[in-house]
Write a protein that holds these residues in place. Structure first.
Motif, PDB file in Angstrom:
ATOM      1  N   GLY A   1       0.820  -1.200   0.000  1.00 36.28           N
ATOM      2  CA  GLY A   1       0.000   0.000   0.000  1.00 36.28           C
ATOM      3  C   GLY A   1       0.856   1.253   0.000  1.00 36.28           C
ATOM      4  N   GLY A   2       0.395   2.251  -0.743  1.00 36.54           N
ATOM      5  CA  GLY A   2       1.131   3.507  -0.825  1.00 36.54           C
ATOM      6  C   GLY A   2       0.251   4.722  -0.607  1.00 36.54           C
ATOM      7  N   GLY A   3      -0.846   4.557   0.159  1.00 39.68           N
ATOM      8  CA  GLY A   3      -1.730   5.676   0.454  1.00 39.68           C
ATOM      9  C   GLY A   3      -1.106   6.650   1.435  1.00 39.68           C
ATOM     10  N   ASP A   4      -1.891   7.599   1.927  1.00 40.72           N
ATOM     11  CA  ASP A   4      -1.321   8.642   2.785  1.00 40.72           C
ATOM     12  C   ASP A   4      -0.826   8.095   4.124  1.00 40.72           C
ATOM     13  OD1 ASP A   4      -4.269   8.434   3.100  1.00 40.72           O
ATOM     14  OD2 ASP A   4      -3.996   9.891   4.691  1.00 40.72           O
ATOM     15  N   LEU A   5      -1.530   7.119   4.718  1.00 47.13           N
ATOM     16  CA  LEU A   5      -1.046   6.537   5.972  1.00 47.13           C
ATOM     17  C   LEU A   5       0.194   5.686   5.726  1.00 47.13           C
ATOM     18  CD1 LEU A   5      -4.338   5.571   7.841  1.00 47.13           C
ATOM     19  CD2 LEU A   5      -3.018   7.699   7.938  1.00 47.13           C
ATOM     20  N   ALA A   6       0.185   4.912   4.654  1.00 48.44           N
ATOM     21  CA  ALA A   6       1.359   4.113   4.305  1.00 48.44           C
ATOM     22  C   ALA A   6       2.566   5.005   4.040  1.00 48.44           C
ATOM     23  CB  ALA A   6       1.067   3.256   3.076  1.00 48.44           C
ATOM     24  N   THR A   7       2.332   6.184   3.494  1.00 46.66           N
ATOM     25  CA  THR A   7       3.436   7.103   3.210  1.00 46.66           C
ATOM     26  C   THR A   7       4.056   7.626   4.501  1.00 46.66           C
ATOM     27  OG1 THR A   7       2.474   7.686   1.075  1.00 46.66           O
ATOM     28  CG2 THR A   7       4.050   9.236   2.015  1.00 46.66           C
ATOM     29  N   GLY A   8       3.242   7.806   5.541  1.00 43.65           N
ATOM     30  CA  GLY A   8       3.811   8.150   6.846  1.00 43.65           C
ATOM     31  C   GLY A   8       4.705   7.044   7.366  1.00 43.65           C
ATOM     32  N   VAL A   9       4.313   5.797   7.137  1.00 45.39           N
ATOM     33  CA  VAL A   9       5.141   4.647   7.511  1.00 45.39           C
ATOM     34  C   VAL A   9       6.441   4.664   6.710  1.00 45.39           C
ATOM     35  CG1 VAL A   9       5.290   2.124   7.507  1.00 45.39           C
ATOM     36  CG2 VAL A   9       3.141   3.261   8.149  1.00 45.39           C
TER      37      VAL A   9
ATOM     38  N   ALA B   1       2.330  -8.167  14.793  1.00 43.24           N
ATOM     39  CA  ALA B   1       2.006  -6.922  15.497  1.00 43.24           C
ATOM     40  C   ALA B   1       0.990  -6.124  14.694  1.00 43.24           C
ATOM     41  CB  ALA B   1       3.261  -6.088  15.735  1.00 43.24           C
ATOM     42  N   VAL B   2       0.089  -5.465  15.418  1.00 43.98           N
ATOM     43  CA  VAL B   2      -0.887  -4.559  14.814  1.00 43.98           C
ATOM     44  C   VAL B   2      -0.627  -3.159  15.355  1.00 43.98           C
ATOM     45  CG1 VAL B   2      -3.337  -3.979  14.604  1.00 43.98           C
ATOM     46  CG2 VAL B   2      -2.625  -6.372  14.629  1.00 43.98           C
ATOM     47  N   ILE B   3      -0.751  -2.152  14.477  1.00 47.90           N
ATOM     48  CA  ILE B   3      -0.596  -0.765  14.895  1.00 47.90           C
ATOM     49  C   ILE B   3      -1.973  -0.115  14.946  1.00 47.90           C
ATOM     50  CG2 ILE B   3       0.578   1.417  14.466  1.00 47.90           C
ATOM     51  CD1 ILE B   3       2.437  -1.055  14.854  1.00 47.90           C
ATOM     52  N   GLU B   4      -2.278   0.500  16.093  1.00 43.79           N
ATOM     53  CA  GLU B   4      -3.580   1.154  16.247  1.00 43.79           C
ATOM     54  C   GLU B   4      -3.659   2.392  15.335  1.00 43.79           C
ATOM     55  OE1 GLU B   4      -7.014   1.668  16.613  1.00 43.79           O
ATOM     56  OE2 GLU B   4      -6.441   0.224  18.175  1.00 43.79           O
TER      57      GLU B   4
ATOM     58  N   GLY C   1      -1.230   4.853  17.157  1.00 40.53           N
ATOM     59  CA  GLY C   1       0.183   4.572  16.952  1.00 40.53           C
ATOM     60  C   GLY C   1       0.770   3.530  17.877  1.00 40.53           C
ATOM     61  N   ARG C   2      -0.006   3.024  18.828  1.00 43.98           N
ATOM     62  CA  ARG C   2       0.525   2.020  19.757  1.00 43.98           C
ATOM     63  C   ARG C   2       0.695   0.674  19.063  1.00 43.98           C
ATOM     64  NH1 ARG C   2       0.589   3.299  25.233  1.00 43.98           N
ATOM     65  NH2 ARG C   2      -0.367   5.319  25.710  1.00 43.98           N
ATOM     66  N   VAL C   3       1.707  -0.074  19.517  1.00 41.94           N
ATOM     67  CA  VAL C   3       1.991  -1.404  18.984  1.00 41.94           C
ATOM     68  C   VAL C   3       1.259  -2.444  19.820  1.00 41.94           C
ATOM     69  CG1 VAL C   3       3.775  -3.062  18.347  1.00 41.94           C
ATOM     70  CG2 VAL C   3       4.271  -0.598  18.254  1.00 41.94           C
TER      71      VAL C   3
ATOM     72  N   LEU D   1       2.232   9.984  10.620  1.00 40.26           N
ATOM     73  CA  LEU D   1       3.547   9.911  11.263  1.00 40.26           C
ATOM     74  C   LEU D   1       3.490   9.140  12.578  1.00 40.26           C
ATOM     75  CD1 LEU D   1       4.879  13.522  10.587  1.00 40.26           C
ATOM     76  CD2 LEU D   1       5.607  11.399   9.476  1.00 40.26           C
ATOM     77  N   ALA D   2       2.395   9.279  13.311  1.00 40.33           N
ATOM     78  CA  ALA D   2       2.240   8.515  14.557  1.00 40.33           C
ATOM     79  C   ALA D   2       2.172   7.020  14.256  1.00 40.33           C
ATOM     80  CB  ALA D   2       0.988   8.967  15.301  1.00 40.33           C
ATOM     81  N   ILE D   3       1.421   6.664  13.234  1.00 40.04           N
ATOM     82  CA  ILE D   3       1.325   5.259  12.838  1.00 40.04           C
ATOM     83  C   ILE D   3       2.678   4.761  12.345  1.00 40.04           C
ATOM     84  CG2 ILE D   3       0.288   3.687  11.146  1.00 40.04           C
ATOM     85  CD1 ILE D   3      -2.235   5.537  11.337  1.00 40.04           C
ATOM     86  N   GLY D   4       3.370   5.593  11.576  1.00 35.98           N
ATOM     87  CA  GLY D   4       4.713   5.237  11.115  1.00 35.98           C
ATOM     88  C   GLY D   4       5.670   5.003  12.267  1.00 35.98           C
ATOM     89  N   GLY D   5       5.544   5.800  13.315  1.00 37.33           N
ATOM     90  CA  GLY D   5       6.375   5.597  14.502  1.00 37.33           C
ATOM     91  C   GLY D   5       6.097   4.264  15.168  1.00 37.33           C
TER      92      GLY D   5
END
Length: 271
Positions: free
Chosen positions: A12-20, A135-138, A146-148, A249-253
């Protein structure tokens, strides 16, 4: 590059994936973005998936380039750029010593399995850590963003977009009918309530309130009725249309934390 031996396959390369991708790239991980042939990305100016449509894209100081083969993707990733490969499936030739991140935000389990890589990380609802992935990211806005999660599921899909600038579901533009999308406006344009933004099969799409056009699906895209095709931001911040969001960015973290925890644990077992 700090981690050349740990290639990340980012589905995936959407906006959330781009933060990752931003967090992983900055930390020194080579990565390959895997996308669909016709990505239905809305926040195109902050989505690496746009490289599929335009050949390449720059998001802040990231540069992503469309490639045609897994071999090209590996070479480019190890050279420090970000390749985007059209590949709905995980390419078998890239799985050796790779880690997998499912950032497609399908909100349900598709074909991701916990045995596909030494570490499989998934974003958001539809996944259960210890069952579908390691692992799942919230991804839900709020205290746990962003929590693991190493055991159990993410929060369930609310079905309602998060509130931004006091606006929730009403900020999302949806196709009034099935058809091909055409736009009169561009991402970053300021608009007034009721102003025409474009149309789907000649049915007009108008601004729900005063704001800035934050996202628009690519013009010429054929869409079904009711699918998300745009996003209006009531905050009036044009720069926010062209920079990665705090949520992404929080999800990427969280993804970066999960990967580094895995590598640290692995190193501890080997020493």
């Amino acid at each position: 590059m700090l981690f050349p031996d740990h290639l990340i396959l980012l589905r995936g390369g959407g906006d959330l994936a781009t933060g990752v991708a931003y967090r992983l790239h900055k930390a020194g991980f080579p990565l390959i973005v895997l996308e669909l042939p016709h990505p239905l990305v809305v926040r195109r100016r902050v989505a690496l998936a746009t490289a599929v449509l335009e050949g390449e894209v720059a998001v802040e100081d990231l540069r992503a380039v469309r490639v045609e083969t897994p071999e090209q993707a590996r070479v480019l990733a190890l050279d420090g750029a970000i390749p985007v490969l059209v590949s709905p499936e995980l390419p078998p030739t890239l799985l050796n010593s790779s880690l997998v991140v499912d950032a497609r935000m399908a909100k349900r389990t598709l074909d991701t399995r916990i045995d596909q890589a030494p570490l499989v990380v998934a974003l958001g609802p539809g996944f259960t850590a210890g069952v579908d992935c390691h692992a799942v990211i919230e991804t839900n806005r709020g205290h746990r963003l962003g929590r693991v999660i190493w055991q159990g599921p993410a929060e369930s899909n609310t079905g309602t977009p998060g509130v931004v600038g006091g606006k929730g579901a009403e900020r999302v533009l949806r196709a009034p009918v099935a058809g091909v999308v055409a736009w009169d406006k561009e991402i970053g344009d300021r608009v007034r309530e009721g102003e025409r933004l474009g149309d789907v099969a000649d049915r007009p799409v108008v601004a729900p309130f005063d704001g800035v056009v934050r996202g628009l699906i690519a013009p010429g895209t054929a869409v079904p009725a009711e699918i998300k095709i745009g996003d209006v931001d009531p905050r009036g911040d044009v720069d926010a249309c062209f920079t990665i969001s705090e949520k992404a960015l929080a999800i990427g973290g969280g993804v970066l934390e999960a990967i580094l925890t895995h590598l640290s644990t692995q190193q501890g077992r080997e020493s």
